[in-house]
Design a protein around this motif. Structure first.
Motif, mmCIF file in Angstrom:
data_model
loop_
_atom_site.group_PDB
_atom_site.id
_atom_site.type_symbol
_atom_site.label_atom_id
_atom_site.label_comp_id
_atom_site.label_asym_id
_atom_site.label_seq_id
_atom_site.Cartn_x
_atom_site.Cartn_y
_atom_site.Cartn_z
ATOM 1 N N PRO A 74 10.112 32.270 56.068
ATOM 2 C CA PRO A 74 9.739 34.072 55.972
ATOM 3 C C PRO A 74 9.809 34.271 54.451
ATOM 4 O O PRO A 74 10.441 33.552 53.513
ATOM 5 C CB PRO A 74 10.749 34.468 56.650
ATOM 6 N N ARG A 75 9.115 35.331 54.074
ATOM 7 C CA ARG A 75 8.972 35.854 52.648
ATOM 8 C C ARG A 75 10.031 36.901 52.812
ATOM 9 O O ARG A 75 10.034 37.873 53.297
ATOM 10 C CB ARG A 75 7.661 36.583 52.646
ATOM 11 N N ILE A 76 11.252 36.755 51.915
ATOM 12 C CA ILE A 76 12.217 37.521 52.014
ATOM 13 C C ILE A 76 12.255 38.339 50.666
ATOM 14 O O ILE A 76 12.134 38.015 49.399
ATOM 15 C CB ILE A 76 13.477 36.753 52.018
ATOM 16 N N VAL A 77 12.544 39.620 50.950
ATOM 17 C CA VAL A 77 12.671 40.673 49.827
ATOM 18 C C VAL A 77 13.970 41.252 49.800
ATOM 19 O O VAL A 77 14.430 41.581 51.046
ATOM 20 C CB VAL A 77 11.590 41.591 49.927
ATOM 21 N N ARG A 78 14.679 41.213 48.655
ATOM 22 C CA ARG A 78 15.915 41.845 48.795
ATOM 23 C C ARG A 78 15.742 43.410 48.265
ATOM 24 O O ARG A 78 15.089 43.683 47.328
ATOM 25 C CB ARG A 78 16.913 41.008 47.432
ATOM 26 N N ASP B 226 8.112 39.338 55.082
ATOM 27 C CA ASP B 226 8.479 39.288 56.476
ATOM 28 C C ASP B 226 9.839 39.999 56.863
ATOM 29 O O ASP B 226 10.073 40.422 57.946
ATOM 30 C CB ASP B 226 8.521 37.713 56.930
ATOM 31 N N ILE B 227 10.848 39.914 55.621
ATOM 32 C CA ILE B 227 12.336 40.251 55.992
ATOM 33 C C ILE B 227 12.722 41.034 54.849
ATOM 34 O O ILE B 227 12.496 40.628 53.698
ATOM 35 C CB ILE B 227 13.135 38.965 56.317
ATOM 36 N N LEU B 228 13.344 41.896 55.247
ATOM 37 C CA LEU B 228 14.241 42.775 54.035
ATOM 38 C C LEU B 228 15.619 42.298 54.055
ATOM 39 O O LEU B 228 16.042 42.057 55.199
ATOM 40 C CB LEU B 228 14.128 44.311 54.097
#
Length: 373
Positions: free
Chosen positions: A182-186, A288-290
């Protein structure tokens, strides 16, 4: 925990929070003011779904009174002891549910999460906790009956068991494989206690795909708006108990104060909800995910828990996603102190969020695995 034996032994063993109806049992919601009410005539929908999945219900869990608090401390029914950190709060309001899982008294537990009340005690007790998409799991037979924030949620000692818990509690839930990373963004997080600072928490992401940072300008405003709405909705549901001398003094004071919330304040909170939900949806259109720290500080000790400033901030990263309605999972970190991460997904994509949690737990050795205390 109040023990009983209900259902098949072919599925998971489950403990259910005391604000959820089980036929023949009193739903006291952790309050002495409701201890003598008539037993429930029928199961809550989630209880019925659990039984039909083959689950074995073993007890009702203690909780913070009226689900209106975050410490889990309850003078009338007793405070569940945090199995891993007995000197610290178990978290609330789903305190007994988290403790029962952490202590190995059941495979999974059911709680409710109006402002972090599953995710916060999960981290306090070193286990996994999930708040699904708002409305995903039926609240029929849950108390209070009306809420625009509250979600039935699940606890487990591993990410894989958390997925199994969702499948047992929600007939519409079907586990999904993770077909690509998944593409993970902080989410940019400021003012963290040094022990849970970014160098430690986000260090857990080493080796995971990282799409950088995103700023949600409305986070603080969303927190305040969620506080306004939970106050107004809890007062609407429970104000009649203000005349009952058995109501806990702390809850009485908070409930009375909630009665001063104006219709204008509620309307402004709803405007914040719309803006913040759009912010989160936009961020999730590019990822996809925060990800956030689960808690900004180490949970206080029981002796420190009477300081509102030490308690209220615990849900800084949790409560805004009750307002927006997005699914979120708290993942616990191994170590000497209760720490963890929160991951947030798109509405309705709860199965994918569970798959990401399993993948993260498998990828990083510092996340807790299935473990009995």
């Amino acid at each position: 925990m109040r023990p009983f034996d209900l259902g098949s032994r072919s599925g998971v063993s489950v403990v259910v929070k005391d604000c959820i109806d089980i036929a023949g049992e009193v739903t006291a919601s952790g309050s002495a003011a409701l201890r003598d009410r008539a037993p429930a005539e029928r199961h809550a929908q989630v209880v019925q779904d659990l039984l039909e999945s083959g689950a074995h219900l073993t007890g009702k869990a203690k909780m913070h009174e009226l689900a209106y608090g975050m410490t889990g401390i309850n003078a009338a029914f007793g405070t569940p002891i945090n199995p891993r950190w007995p000197d610290r709060i178990p978290g609330g309001s789903s305190s007994g549910s988290a403790v029962a899982v952490a202590a190995g008294l059941c495979d999974v537990a059911i709680g409710t999460d109006t402002g972090g009340s599953v995710r916060q005690p999960a981290i306090c007790c070193g286990i996994y906790g999930m708040k699904p998409t708002f409305g995903r799991i039926s609240r029929a037979g849950c108390h209070p009956a009306e809420s625009s924030l509250d979600c039935v949620g699940v606890f487990a000692r591993s990410a894989a068991m958390l997925t199994r818990a969702m499948a047992a509690a929600d007939p519409s839930f079907s586990p999904e494989p993770l077909t690509s990373a998944p593409r993970i963004v902080r989410i940019k997080a400021d003012n963290l206690e040094p022990k849970v600072g970014e160098s430690l928490i986000y260090g857990l992401m080493e080796g995971l795909p990282d799409a950088g940072y995103v700023t949600l300008p409305g986070m603080a405003e969303a927190f305040d708006a969620a506080m306004t709405l939970i106050g107004a909705e809890t007062h609407a549901a429970c104000h009649a108990l203000l005349d009952d001398p058995r109501l806990g003094a702390d809850i009485r004071a908070r409930l009375a104060a909630a009665g001063t919330i104006t219709e204008d304040a509620v309307a402004k909170a709803e405007e914040v909800r719309a803006r913040f939900t759009a912010e989160v949806d936009d961020a999730l259109s590019r990822a996809d995910i925060l990800i956030t720290p689960a808690l900004p500080t180490i949970p206080p000790t029981l002796a420190e828990a009477d300081d509102p400033a030490r308690v209220l901030d615990l849900t800084r990263f949790l409560r805004p996603f009750n307002l927006s309605g997005h699914p979120a999972i708290a993942l616990p970190v191994t170590g000497d102190l209760p720490l963890g991460l929160q991951i947030i997904g798109r509405k309705g994509e709860d199965a994918q969020l569970c798959a990401v949690a399993e993948w993260m737990a498998d990828t990083c050795p510092l996340f807790r695995k299935e473990e009995l205390s």
